[in-house]
Design a protein around this motif. Structure first.
Motif, mmCIF file in Angstrom:
data_model
loop_
_atom_site.group_PDB
_atom_site.id
_atom_site.type_symbol
_atom_site.label_atom_id
_atom_site.label_comp_id
_atom_site.label_asym_id
_atom_site.label_seq_id
_atom_site.Cartn_x
_atom_site.Cartn_y
_atom_site.Cartn_z
ATOM 1 N N PRO A 246 0.830 -1.211 0.000
ATOM 2 C CA PRO A 246 0.000 0.000 0.000
ATOM 3 C C PRO A 246 0.864 1.261 0.000
ATOM 4 O O PRO A 246 1.920 1.300 0.632
ATOM 5 C CB PRO A 246 -0.819 -0.127 1.288
ATOM 6 C CG PRO A 246 -0.870 -1.591 1.552
ATOM 7 C CD PRO A 246 0.468 -2.121 1.108
ATOM 8 N N MET A 247 0.378 2.292 -0.687
ATOM 9 C CA MET A 247 1.142 3.518 -0.884
ATOM 10 C C MET A 247 0.402 4.724 -0.312
ATOM 11 O O MET A 247 -0.827 4.765 -0.284
ATOM 12 C CB MET A 247 1.391 3.760 -2.366
ATOM 13 C CG MET A 247 2.061 2.616 -3.115
ATOM 14 S SD MET A 247 3.797 2.420 -2.683
ATOM 15 C CE MET A 247 4.499 3.873 -3.485
ATOM 16 N N HIS A 248 1.167 5.721 0.124
ATOM 17 C CA HIS A 248 0.658 7.050 0.449
ATOM 18 C C HIS A 248 1.075 7.967 -0.692
ATOM 19 O O HIS A 248 2.165 7.797 -1.247
ATOM 20 C CB HIS A 248 1.258 7.526 1.779
ATOM 21 C CG HIS A 248 0.611 8.765 2.332
ATOM 22 N ND1 HIS A 248 0.784 10.022 1.776
ATOM 23 C CD2 HIS A 248 -0.202 8.946 3.416
ATOM 24 C CE1 HIS A 248 0.121 10.913 2.486
ATOM 25 N NE2 HIS A 248 -0.505 10.292 3.474
ATOM 26 N N PRO A 249 0.249 8.946 -1.074
ATOM 27 C CA PRO A 249 0.644 9.832 -2.174
ATOM 28 C C PRO A 249 1.955 10.580 -1.917
ATOM 29 O O PRO A 249 2.674 10.899 -2.869
ATOM 30 C CB PRO A 249 -0.531 10.812 -2.283
ATOM 31 C CG PRO A 249 -1.684 10.094 -1.689
ATOM 32 C CD PRO A 249 -1.115 9.237 -0.597
ATOM 33 N N LEU A 250 2.251 10.878 -0.639
ATOM 34 C CA LEU A 250 3.477 11.598 -0.315
ATOM 35 C C LEU A 250 4.618 10.615 -0.105
ATOM 36 O O LEU A 250 4.464 9.621 0.627
ATOM 37 C CB LEU A 250 3.294 12.436 0.947
ATOM 38 C CG LEU A 250 2.284 13.573 0.875
ATOM 39 C CD1 LEU A 250 2.224 14.309 2.207
ATOM 40 C CD2 LEU A 250 2.613 14.539 -0.247
ATOM 41 N N PRO A 251 5.747 10.847 -0.709
ATOM 42 C CA PRO A 251 6.882 9.938 -0.563
ATOM 43 C C PRO A 251 7.280 9.765 0.904
ATOM 44 O O PRO A 251 7.337 10.738 1.671
ATOM 45 C CB PRO A 251 7.998 10.638 -1.356
ATOM 46 C CG PRO A 251 7.290 11.537 -2.303
ATOM 47 C CD PRO A 251 6.049 11.984 -1.596
ATOM 48 N N GLY A 252 7.520 8.523 1.297
ATOM 49 C CA GLY A 252 8.008 8.251 2.639
ATOM 50 C C GLY A 252 6.953 8.223 3.728
ATOM 51 O O GLY A 252 7.279 7.925 4.882
ATOM 52 N N MET A 253 5.697 8.516 3.392
ATOM 53 C CA MET A 253 4.628 8.525 4.392
ATOM 54 C C MET A 253 3.976 7.145 4.499
ATOM 55 O O MET A 253 3.819 6.437 3.505
ATOM 56 C CB MET A 253 3.562 9.564 4.026
ATOM 57 C CG MET A 253 4.039 10.997 4.093
ATOM 58 S SD MET A 253 4.220 11.590 5.791
ATOM 59 C CE MET A 253 2.496 11.700 6.282
ATOM 60 N N SER A 254 3.563 6.785 5.714
ATOM 61 C CA SER A 254 2.874 5.525 5.926
ATOM 62 C C SER A 254 1.494 5.560 5.270
ATOM 63 O O SER A 254 0.799 6.575 5.298
ATOM 64 C CB SER A 254 2.713 5.255 7.429
ATOM 65 O OG SER A 254 1.831 4.173 7.647
ATOM 66 N N ALA A 255 1.098 4.411 4.699
ATOM 67 C CA ALA A 255 -0.208 4.314 4.041
ATOM 68 C C ALA A 255 -1.320 3.937 5.013
ATOM 69 O O ALA A 255 -2.441 3.649 4.588
ATOM 70 C CB ALA A 255 -0.134 3.292 2.919
ATOM 71 N N VAL A 256 -1.053 3.953 6.323
ATOM 72 C CA VAL A 256 -2.018 3.457 7.294
ATOM 73 C C VAL A 256 -3.332 4.225 7.254
ATOM 74 O O VAL A 256 -4.405 3.655 7.512
ATOM 75 C CB VAL A 256 -1.420 3.482 8.718
ATOM 76 C CG1 VAL A 256 -1.180 4.912 9.185
ATOM 77 C CG2 VAL A 256 -2.338 2.747 9.701
ATOM 78 N N ASN A 257 -3.298 5.529 6.919
ATOM 79 C CA ASN A 257 -4.542 6.302 6.904
ATOM 80 C C ASN A 257 -5.150 6.411 5.509
ATOM 81 O O ASN A 257 -6.123 7.135 5.305
ATOM 82 C CB ASN A 257 -4.327 7.688 7.510
ATOM 83 C CG ASN A 257 -3.377 8.554 6.698
ATOM 84 O OD1 ASN A 257 -2.668 8.043 5.838
ATOM 85 N ND2 ASN A 257 -3.350 9.844 6.978
ATOM 86 N N CYS A 258 -4.587 5.688 4.532
ATOM 87 C CA CYS A 258 -5.113 5.707 3.167
ATOM 88 C C CYS A 258 -6.174 4.619 2.988
ATOM 89 O O CYS A 258 -6.197 3.620 3.708
ATOM 90 C CB CYS A 258 -3.984 5.489 2.160
ATOM 91 S SG CYS A 258 -2.756 6.826 2.129
ATOM 92 N N SER A 259 -7.038 4.801 2.002
ATOM 93 C CA SER A 259 -8.066 3.813 1.727
ATOM 94 C C SER A 259 -7.435 2.525 1.166
ATOM 95 O O SER A 259 -6.336 2.540 0.615
ATOM 96 C CB SER A 259 -9.104 4.381 0.752
ATOM 97 O OG SER A 259 -8.482 4.991 -0.367
ATOM 98 N N GLN A 260 -8.137 1.430 1.320
ATOM 99 C CA GLN A 260 -7.640 0.086 0.992
ATOM 100 C C GLN A 260 -7.187 -0.014 -0.466
ATOM 101 O O GLN A 260 -7.890 0.406 -1.386
ATOM 102 C CB GLN A 260 -8.738 -0.932 1.246
ATOM 103 C CG GLN A 260 -8.372 -2.353 0.881
ATOM 104 C CD GLN A 260 -7.393 -2.986 1.853
ATOM 105 O OE1 GLN A 260 -7.615 -2.938 3.056
ATOM 106 N NE2 GLN A 260 -6.315 -3.557 1.339
ATOM 107 N N GLN A 261 -6.015 -0.588 -0.683
ATOM 108 C CA GLN A 261 -5.450 -0.763 -2.023
ATOM 109 C C GLN A 261 -5.216 -2.251 -2.298
ATOM 110 O O GLN A 261 -5.935 -3.088 -1.791
ATOM 111 C CB GLN A 261 -4.154 0.046 -2.137
ATOM 112 C CG GLN A 261 -4.344 1.535 -1.878
ATOM 113 C CD GLN A 261 -3.036 2.267 -1.651
ATOM 114 O OE1 GLN A 261 -1.971 1.896 -2.157
ATOM 115 N NE2 GLN A 261 -3.091 3.338 -0.864
#
Length: 418
Positions: A246-261
């Motif tokens: 899973p990815m976050h749009p910002l480089p280096g940020m955790s994807a924990v708060n992003c919607s399911q991928q």
């Protein structure tokens, strides 16, 4: 009660009084007695569009439960309702909205009034689903209008200039599922050669990048499982590679708060937004701006912006490119044209960002870029009025509905009303 700063902390509100009415009678009393009044929602605006030199009202506590009309396929909510909360209600009853913005934390009224949008070639912005609305005018009375009403298309994206939204009726549709796949490092040459194919590869498509370098860093595909053949979660996508995690749009940020991928199907309510309602999005560490151009000018705009990447990169966190369908709402950024939006998340350096925005606006001027009303931009009324064919009609409508300019503020004076 209202915090004295906006969501990002870059603006301190100047209101002399703040109120949080729970009934229409309370709101009516406040409006009729105030010399100047503005409504504020979840404060997710980066300029002073919601600010007031007098009274500011917060509608989060305004009473009224959502009302679902299955026959008409609509839902009616109070203006301060958050999209994430509305989504949860609709899911319980087997219905859906056609789209969501990046954040489900924003209020329905604020998103509608500023033509806030999601993404998708065939998807209009969030205001396009408004079937009816109730507006409290300067005399404290509630005016109800729908699509059959004169000037309805001028009253939806109203910037708060006509009155205070109290209840809004939105179109809904049967619930559906979405899967989200992310691909990385899609070459710019491929984006330029296949722009239409890329943006039509899913129900909603977002291209994230720094605008520098040889490739866009990420492409997010949100595919409806009931209507589309999604791209597989493995393999190539126009020269890009499927994300391994899973990815976050910002480089280096955790994807924990992003919607399911990772291609896992799930409810529209958990996939169409980029971020999850359960997590409070970070604030105070970013600024935002966005410019929307006619779809046919997208590649020219991209070339201009990439040519400015040496100036943009030092201030940029990420740029998101996405498409929206045309509509007929007078002050919508997609009025009369299919559009492509270039959304910028900036570092919190406002003076530097605004200086750069002026240069970007000048460079893009021939393409007639329309700014997102709730984000940072430097264009003023003389420039904006040439971008919206019904701009003068909206000014006339504001004069008729608010002759005393009770709902005007400094932002509207500079940008719209004079």
């Amino acid at each position: 009660m209202l915090e004295e700063y906006n969501w990002a902390g870059n603006l301190r509100y100047s209101a002399t009084d703040v109120a949080q009415p729970s009934t229409l009678d309370e709101l009516s009393s406040l409006v009729t007695s105030a010399g100047s009044v503005r409504a504020v929602g979840t404060r997710h605006s980066f300029n002073d569009i919601a600010d007031s030199g007098g009274l500011m009202v917060n509608l989060e506590k305004l009473d009224g439960e959502p009302v679902l009309d299955r026959l008409a396929r609509t839902v009616t909510v109070t203006a301060g309702t958050r999209y994430g909360d509305l989504a949860a209600f609709l899911v319980q009853h087997g219905y859906a909205l056609h789209n969501l913005a990046s954040l489900p934390h924003i209020s329905v009224a604020g998103a509608v009034a500023t033509a806030t949008h999601g993404s998708g070639n065939r998807n209009g912005n969030l205001a396009t689903t408004v079937a009816a609305l109730e507006l409290m005018t300067s005399d404290g009375e509630v005016l109800r209008v729908d699509r059959s009403s004169p000037d309805f298309n001028g009253m939806v994206v109203s910037l708060g200039a006509l009155g205070i939204f109290t209840r809004i009726t939105l179109e809904v549709e049967p619930a559906f599922e979405v899967r989200q796949d992310v691909f990385t490092d899609v070459p710019w040459t491929s984006v330029e050669e296949n722009f239409d194919a890329i943006t039509s590869a899913a129900y909603s498509v977002s291209i994230f990048s720094s605008l520098a370098g040889p490739a866009a860093s990420q492409v997010w595909l949100k595919s409806r499982t009931d209507t589309e053949m999604p791209y597989a979660g493995a393999g190539a996508f126009f020269g890009g590679t499927a994300a391994a995690e899973p990815m976050h749009p910002l480089p280096g940020m955790s994807a924990v708060n992003c919607s399911q991928q990772m291609g896992v199907p799930g409810s529209w309510s958990d996939r169409l937004a980029h971020f999850r309602l359960a997590f409070t999005p970070s604030n105070g560490d970013e600024l935002q701006s966005e410019y929307l151009v006619e779809r046919g000018s997208a590649l020219e705009a991209l070339e201009i912006l990439r040519g400015m990447s040496a100036d943009i990169a030092p201030l940029l966190q990420v740029c998101e490119i996405r498409t929206m369908a045309r509509d007929d709402l007078w002050l919508s950024s997609s009025y009369g044209q299919e559009t492509v939006g270039f959304h910028f998340t900036w570092k919190p350096l406002q003076a530097d960002v605004e200086a750069l925005l002026a240069k970007m606006e000048a460079a893009l001027a021939a393409l007639k870029p329309r700014p997102h009303w709730g984000k940072l931009f430097t264009l003023e009324r003389a420039e904006l009025q040439g971008l919206y064919p019904r701009f003068g009609d909206f000014q006339d409508l504001a004069r008729r509905l608010d002759p005393e300019r009770k709902f005007a503020n400094a932002f509207l004076a500079r940008k719209v009303l004079g």
